[in-house]
Design a protein around this motif. Sequence first.
Motif, PDB file in Angstrom:
ATOM      1  N   SER A  51       0.880  -1.395   0.085  1.00  0.00           N
ATOM      2  CA  SER A  51      -0.015  -0.081  -0.157  1.00  0.00           C
ATOM      3  C   SER A  51       0.950   1.055   0.140  1.00  0.00           C
ATOM      4  O   SER A  51       2.114   1.176   0.089  1.00  0.00           O
ATOM      5  CB  SER A  51      -0.893   0.036   1.283  1.00  0.00           C
ATOM      6  N   VAL A  52       0.404   2.444  -0.251  1.00  0.00           N
ATOM      7  CA  VAL A  52       0.894   3.646  -0.425  1.00  0.00           C
ATOM      8  C   VAL A  52       1.557   3.876   1.110  1.00  0.00           C
ATOM      9  O   VAL A  52       2.760   4.216   1.241  1.00  0.00           O
ATOM     10  CB  VAL A  52       0.275   4.799  -0.844  1.00  0.00           C
ATOM     11  N   GLU A  53       0.690   3.616   2.193  1.00  0.00           N
ATOM     12  CA  GLU A  53       1.237   3.864   3.349  1.00  0.00           C
ATOM     13  C   GLU A  53       2.251   2.810   3.969  1.00  0.00           C
ATOM     14  O   GLU A  53       3.267   3.287   4.555  1.00  0.00           O
ATOM     15  CB  GLU A  53       0.074   3.397   4.787  1.00  0.00           C
ATOM     16  N   ASP A  54       2.655   1.643   3.444  1.00  0.00           N
ATOM     17  CA  ASP A  54       3.639   0.659   3.643  1.00  0.00           C
ATOM     18  C   ASP A  54       4.765   1.540   2.869  1.00  0.00           C
ATOM     19  O   ASP A  54       5.945   1.475   3.802  1.00  0.00           O
ATOM     20  CB  ASP A  54       3.444  -0.502   2.727  1.00  0.00           C
ATOM     21  N   PHE A  55       4.764   2.044   1.866  1.00  0.00           N
ATOM     22  CA  PHE A  55       5.847   2.639   1.141  1.00  0.00           C
ATOM     23  C   PHE A  55       6.323   3.986   2.052  1.00  0.00           C
ATOM     24  O   PHE A  55       7.427   4.100   2.100  1.00  0.00           O
ATOM     25  CB  PHE A  55       5.690   3.060  -0.324  1.00  0.00           C
ATOM     26  N   GLU A  56       5.356   4.516   2.454  1.00  0.00           N
ATOM     27  CA  GLU A  56       5.522   5.806   3.091  1.00  0.00           C
ATOM     28  C   GLU A  56       6.407   5.662   4.224  1.00  0.00           C
ATOM     29  O   GLU A  56       7.469   6.069   4.593  1.00  0.00           O
ATOM     30  CB  GLU A  56       4.460   6.714   3.313  1.00  0.00           C
ATOM     31  N   ARG A  57       5.888   4.638   5.083  1.00  0.00           N
ATOM     32  CA  ARG A  57       6.323   3.946   6.424  1.00  0.00           C
ATOM     33  C   ARG A  57       7.881   3.593   6.117  1.00  0.00           C
ATOM     34  O   ARG A  57       8.884   4.012   6.757  1.00  0.00           O
ATOM     35  CB  ARG A  57       5.674   3.164   6.896  1.00  0.00           C
ATOM     36  N   ILE A  71       5.312  -0.573  -8.320  1.00  0.00           N
ATOM     37  CA  ILE A  71       5.863   0.622  -8.584  1.00  0.00           C
ATOM     38  C   ILE A  71       5.117   1.898  -8.480  1.00  0.00           C
ATOM     39  O   ILE A  71       5.539   3.144  -8.147  1.00  0.00           O
ATOM     40  CB  ILE A  71       6.798   0.593  -9.860  1.00  0.00           C
ATOM     41  N   ARG A  72       3.883   1.608  -9.109  1.00  0.00           N
ATOM     42  CA  ARG A  72       3.206   2.992  -8.921  1.00  0.00           C
ATOM     43  C   ARG A  72       2.689   3.355  -7.473  1.00  0.00           C
ATOM     44  O   ARG A  72       2.462   4.487  -7.081  1.00  0.00           O
ATOM     45  CB  ARG A  72       1.604   2.564  -9.700  1.00  0.00           C
ATOM     46  N   LEU A  73       2.681   2.236  -6.433  1.00  0.00           N
ATOM     47  CA  LEU A  73       2.321   2.566  -5.188  1.00  0.00           C
ATOM     48  C   LEU A  73       3.625   3.363  -4.556  1.00  0.00           C
ATOM     49  O   LEU A  73       3.442   4.378  -3.977  1.00  0.00           O
ATOM     50  CB  LEU A  73       2.310   1.427  -4.413  1.00  0.00           C
ATOM     51  N   ALA A  74       4.706   2.821  -4.895  1.00  0.00           N
ATOM     52  CA  ALA A  74       5.959   3.814  -4.586  1.00  0.00           C
ATOM     53  C   ALA A  74       6.091   5.250  -5.077  1.00  0.00           C
ATOM     54  O   ALA A  74       6.460   6.068  -4.474  1.00  0.00           O
ATOM     55  CB  ALA A  74       7.382   3.035  -5.113  1.00  0.00           C
ATOM     56  N   TYR A  75       5.801   5.403  -6.503  1.00  0.00           N
ATOM     57  CA  TYR A  75       5.376   6.804  -7.052  1.00  0.00           C
ATOM     58  C   TYR A  75       4.658   7.398  -5.963  1.00  0.00           C
ATOM     59  O   TYR A  75       4.519   8.438  -5.828  1.00  0.00           O
ATOM     60  CB  TYR A  75       5.279   6.466  -8.498  1.00  0.00           C
ATOM     61  N   ALA A  76       3.262   6.935  -5.762  1.00  0.00           N
ATOM     62  CA  ALA A  76       2.406   7.544  -4.970  1.00  0.00           C
ATOM     63  C   ALA A  76       2.621   7.925  -3.799  1.00  0.00           C
ATOM     64  O   ALA A  76       2.512   9.137  -3.169  1.00  0.00           O
ATOM     65  CB  ALA A  76       1.024   6.683  -5.006  1.00  0.00           C
ATOM     66  N   ALA A  77       3.872   7.207  -3.290  1.00  0.00           N
ATOM     67  CA  ALA A  77       4.470   7.486  -1.999  1.00  0.00           C
ATOM     68  C   ALA A  77       5.340   8.647  -2.115  1.00  0.00           C
ATOM     69  O   ALA A  77       6.145   9.069  -0.977  1.00  0.00           O
ATOM     70  CB  ALA A  77       4.941   6.171  -1.252  1.00  0.00           C
ATOM     71  N   GLY A  78       5.712   9.046  -3.280  1.00  0.00           N
ATOM     72  CA  GLY A  78       6.719  10.032  -3.404  1.00  0.00           C
ATOM     73  C   GLY A  78       8.190   9.669  -4.380  1.00  0.00           C
ATOM     74  O   GLY A  78       8.912  10.800  -4.412  1.00  0.00           O
ATOM     75  N   CYS A  79       8.315   8.616  -4.454  1.00  0.00           N
ATOM     76  CA  CYS A  79       9.431   8.043  -5.388  1.00  0.00           C
ATOM     77  C   CYS A  79       9.520   8.482  -6.598  1.00  0.00           C
ATOM     78  O   CYS A  79       8.710   8.291  -7.614  1.00  0.00           O
ATOM     79  CB  CYS A  79       9.551   6.538  -5.468  1.00  0.00           C
ATOM     80  N   ARG A  80      10.612   9.520  -7.125  1.00  0.00           N
ATOM     81  CA  ARG A  80      10.595  10.131  -8.279  1.00  0.00           C
ATOM     82  C   ARG A  80      11.671   9.672  -9.076  1.00  0.00           C
ATOM     83  O   ARG A  80      12.178  10.070 -10.221  1.00  0.00           O
ATOM     84  CB  ARG A  80      10.756  11.511  -8.345  1.00  0.00           C
TER      85      ARG A  80
END
Length: 266
Positions: free
Chosen positions: A26-32, A69-78
């Motif tokens: 989830s996006v939250e997992d990536f953010e964490r 990868i799209r979740l990682a992008y949503a979490a801010g990865c550029r």
Amino acid sequence: MTSPLPMAPDTTTRHDQHGLYSKATSVEDFERNLAAVHKRIEQACVRSGRDPAEVRLLPVSKTMDEASIRLAYAAGCRELGENKVQEAHGKSQAMADLTDLRWSVIGHLQTNKAKLVAGFAHEFQALDSLRLAETLDRRLQALGRSLDVFVQVNTSDEDSKYGLPPEQVPAFLKALPAYGALRVRGLMTLAMLSVDAPRVRQCFIQLRDLRERCRESAPAGMTLEHLSMGMSGDFEIAVEEGATVVRVGQAIFGARALPDSYYWPG
Ligand SMILES: *Cc1c(COP(=O)(O)O)cnc(C)c1O
């Protein structure tokens, strides 16, 4: 010149965690996970008197599918690092709608695939032959592009790993200004994959010392500002020893299904 800092912290590796990281779904997992990695970078900077702003986190998405990868992008990865060029190129095409996402190729490249890299990558971290430099440069010139590159160095003295032997690096760097489309940013290494922290640390120290030696003879304008070293199991030690780029996959995305032998021969 390869002695550890007088007060080398006793930071351990986390290579014993290898393959055990839970998958981010989830996006939250990536953010964490991203926040946790940034925090550990900061703490390593505090231990070694460095400014965390000097350290760039390059998330490594190899083997991860588009949804992940799209979740990682949503979490801010550029920006994302990929080890294999065809996999990276396929993903860059599938996610061309993410126009500000940049791809860094961090694995060995065969000369016959240089054209692909020249077309889509923003960075290449595994330069290890003049033949490849020449081919990349020619392809880039034809496209009117340029590329940030790192010279990969073998600091672990394992025959099977890619990268130039350290003693060949100064002469190699002197030859690179001939290839005007390549912007040489610094050196990259993969340390020994070992739970033996002092030996892992020694690989990073070796890259830093080599950079200092190379600077004395480097061509004008080649500042070798960057040291790309450290991954999930050892990035804190790398930061303590001067890393300005850390390449982190599993601690952000979760464990990979494919074995590492698929990426790192040996
Ligand atoms: C896979 C890979 C990494 C990241 O490894 P993790 O254990 O997932 O953090 C770093 N550098 C290179 C060259 C890689 O292929």
